[in-house]
Design an enzyme around this catalytic site. Sequence first.
Site, PDB file in Angstrom:
ATOM      1  CG  LEU A 175      15.396 115.443  23.224  1.00 34.14           C
ATOM      2  CD1 LEU A 175      15.161 114.647  21.949  1.00 34.14           C
ATOM      3  CD2 LEU A 175      14.130 116.172  23.623  1.00 34.14           C
ATOM      4  N   GLY A 176      17.888 113.896  26.767  1.00 33.96           N
ATOM      5  CA  GLY A 176      18.440 112.855  27.620  1.00 33.96           C
ATOM      6  C   GLY A 176      19.947 112.892  27.587  1.00 33.96           C
ATOM      7  CG  HIS A 215      21.013 108.630  20.824  1.00 31.88           C
ATOM      8  ND1 HIS A 215      21.472 108.948  19.567  1.00 31.88           N
ATOM      9  CD2 HIS A 215      21.718 109.415  21.683  1.00 31.88           C
ATOM     10  CE1 HIS A 215      22.417 109.879  19.658  1.00 31.88           C
ATOM     11  NE2 HIS A 215      22.583 110.178  20.938  1.00 31.88           N
ATOM     12  CD  GLU A 216      21.234 110.213  25.416  1.00 33.80           C
ATOM     13  OE1 GLU A 216      22.359 109.978  25.912  1.00 33.80           O
ATOM     14  OE2 GLU A 216      21.031 111.145  24.617  1.00 33.80           O
ATOM     15  CG  HIS A 219      25.667 108.201  24.030  1.00 24.56           C
ATOM     16  ND1 HIS A 219      26.667 108.331  23.102  1.00 24.56           N
ATOM     17  CD2 HIS A 219      24.726 109.138  23.711  1.00 24.56           C
ATOM     18  CE1 HIS A 219      26.351 109.300  22.242  1.00 24.56           C
ATOM     19  NE2 HIS A 219      25.170 109.792  22.591  1.00 24.56           N
ATOM     20  CG  ASP A 235      31.509 105.831  14.467  1.00 24.93           C
ATOM     21  OD1 ASP A 235      32.450 105.347  13.807  1.00 24.93           O
ATOM     22  OD2 ASP A 235      30.321 105.505  14.299  1.00 24.93           O
ATOM     23  CB  THR A 240      29.502 103.878  11.270  1.00 27.15           C
ATOM     24  OG1 THR A 240      30.735 104.118  11.948  1.00 27.15           O
ATOM     25  CG2 THR A 240      28.621 102.985  12.114  1.00 27.15           C
ATOM     26  CD  GLN A 243      26.569 110.869   9.435  1.00 27.44           C
ATOM     27  OE1 GLN A 243      26.299 109.694   9.221  1.00 27.44           O
ATOM     28  NE2 GLN A 243      25.889 111.624  10.278  1.00 27.44           N
ATOM     29  CG  ASP A 277      12.114 109.161  18.580  1.00 24.33           C
ATOM     30  OD1 ASP A 277      13.251 109.661  18.687  1.00 24.33           O
ATOM     31  OD2 ASP A 277      11.439 108.781  19.558  1.00 24.33           O
TER      32      ASP A 277
HETATM   33 ZN    ZN Z   1      23.966 111.309  21.882  1.00 27.29          ZN
END
Ligand code: ZN
Length: 410
Positions: A175-176, A215-216, A219, A235, A240, A243, A277
């Site tokens: 998606l990206g 989201h991207e 990053h 992460d 957070t 997970q 989403d």
């Molecule tokens: Zn990602």
Amino acid sequence: MKFILLAVLLALQVENAGAQRVCGTDTYKLDHYKKTLRQSTENFRIPPRDTVPNEIITIPVVVHVVFNTSLQNISTDQVLSQIEVLNQDYRKLNKDNALVPDAFKAFAGDTRIMFCLAQVDPEGRATNGINRRYTSKPYFNADDGMKFKASGGVDAWDPDQYLNIWVCSIFGRVLGYAAPPGGELKKDGVVINYDVFGSRGSLQRDFNKGRTTTHEVAHWLGLQHIWGDDFCGDDGIDDTPRQKSYNFNCPSFPRKTDCSPNDNGDMFMNFMDLTSDACMNMFTHGQKNKMRSYFALGAARNALLRSNRCDASMASAGPLPDDTIPKKQQPDVISVYPNPVVSDITIHSKDSKTLIGKTATIRNNAGVAVLTKTLKGGDEKLNVDMLKPGFYILTIEDNAEKLNFKIIKL
Ligand SMILES: [Zn+2]
């Protein structure tokens, strides 16, 4: 160990009922991302500065719409909807933030980062921040081809002044993807598939709220996936929870695994998980601080603090025109004879269907139409006995194209 892996894979397959988000950033980091010493393009007339605590940081954005078809040439409204989503999500103004489970509500943060469409291009021309460029490539692989004119894409605008977002057709299910901070400048920015960009327009059902870009861009601002890209991974963000792996679709709260640190389980509604989403709606305070740290003095995104590319008063020339899809070349498909003509002029097409529905108009040299006929296909004859000798223009047209022939009546 093999059995555990197999069990995990089976569990993932069972859950994979809907479309699964595929983020290309990790693959990109492995295959195409190189950390480099930055070649500074800093404008030394404006000295660098540090962030002021909790100031609102506004990032000028250029959206390169790299299109091969009209579907890929997304509307301005679709682009605007994406900027709106970014500003809502990063300012915790997204309405669905209300859906954050009570156990996680105190963790949700307003990053105080905002986005504006650029008003000035790198040459000082006015722009609306949407750079529409035609490509002959029907799609790109997730390997930066769209970032270079030489490979059918569009070169980056100075990444010290703009966040570059390339919107194009990406081959496969990705998606990206994003270039994390500190990489090569000319590859800096994010790439988003045209049918998951924004929240208005023709969009994939599970990815129709603009969260792929949220989201991207995170990053691009240095965030990792929330599971740390590892089983029971971390992460690097304190608030957070650890997970086990990624989540997709829309899990229900609480989603506990044997890695969950407490009964709250996974923070699957975090923008850095891979849920749909409609099911992601928060960044944490820790993620906010991490992203903002890249704007500090000497950090990779610091130069953007001095960018004035959203100030329209800085433009000193008119905008570059947008590209459109080139009309197909039609060499000699339609011909007109004899010319000069005495009595009957014939309109001929190699493919007689080409003429159906087109209008033929003869105009005198004052531009006044003296003869008009709707064509039915095949060879068509126009009788021009009544015209006085002289020059005329014969126009054959429909909504898509217009051909002019200069004819001489004897
Ligand atoms: Zn990602």
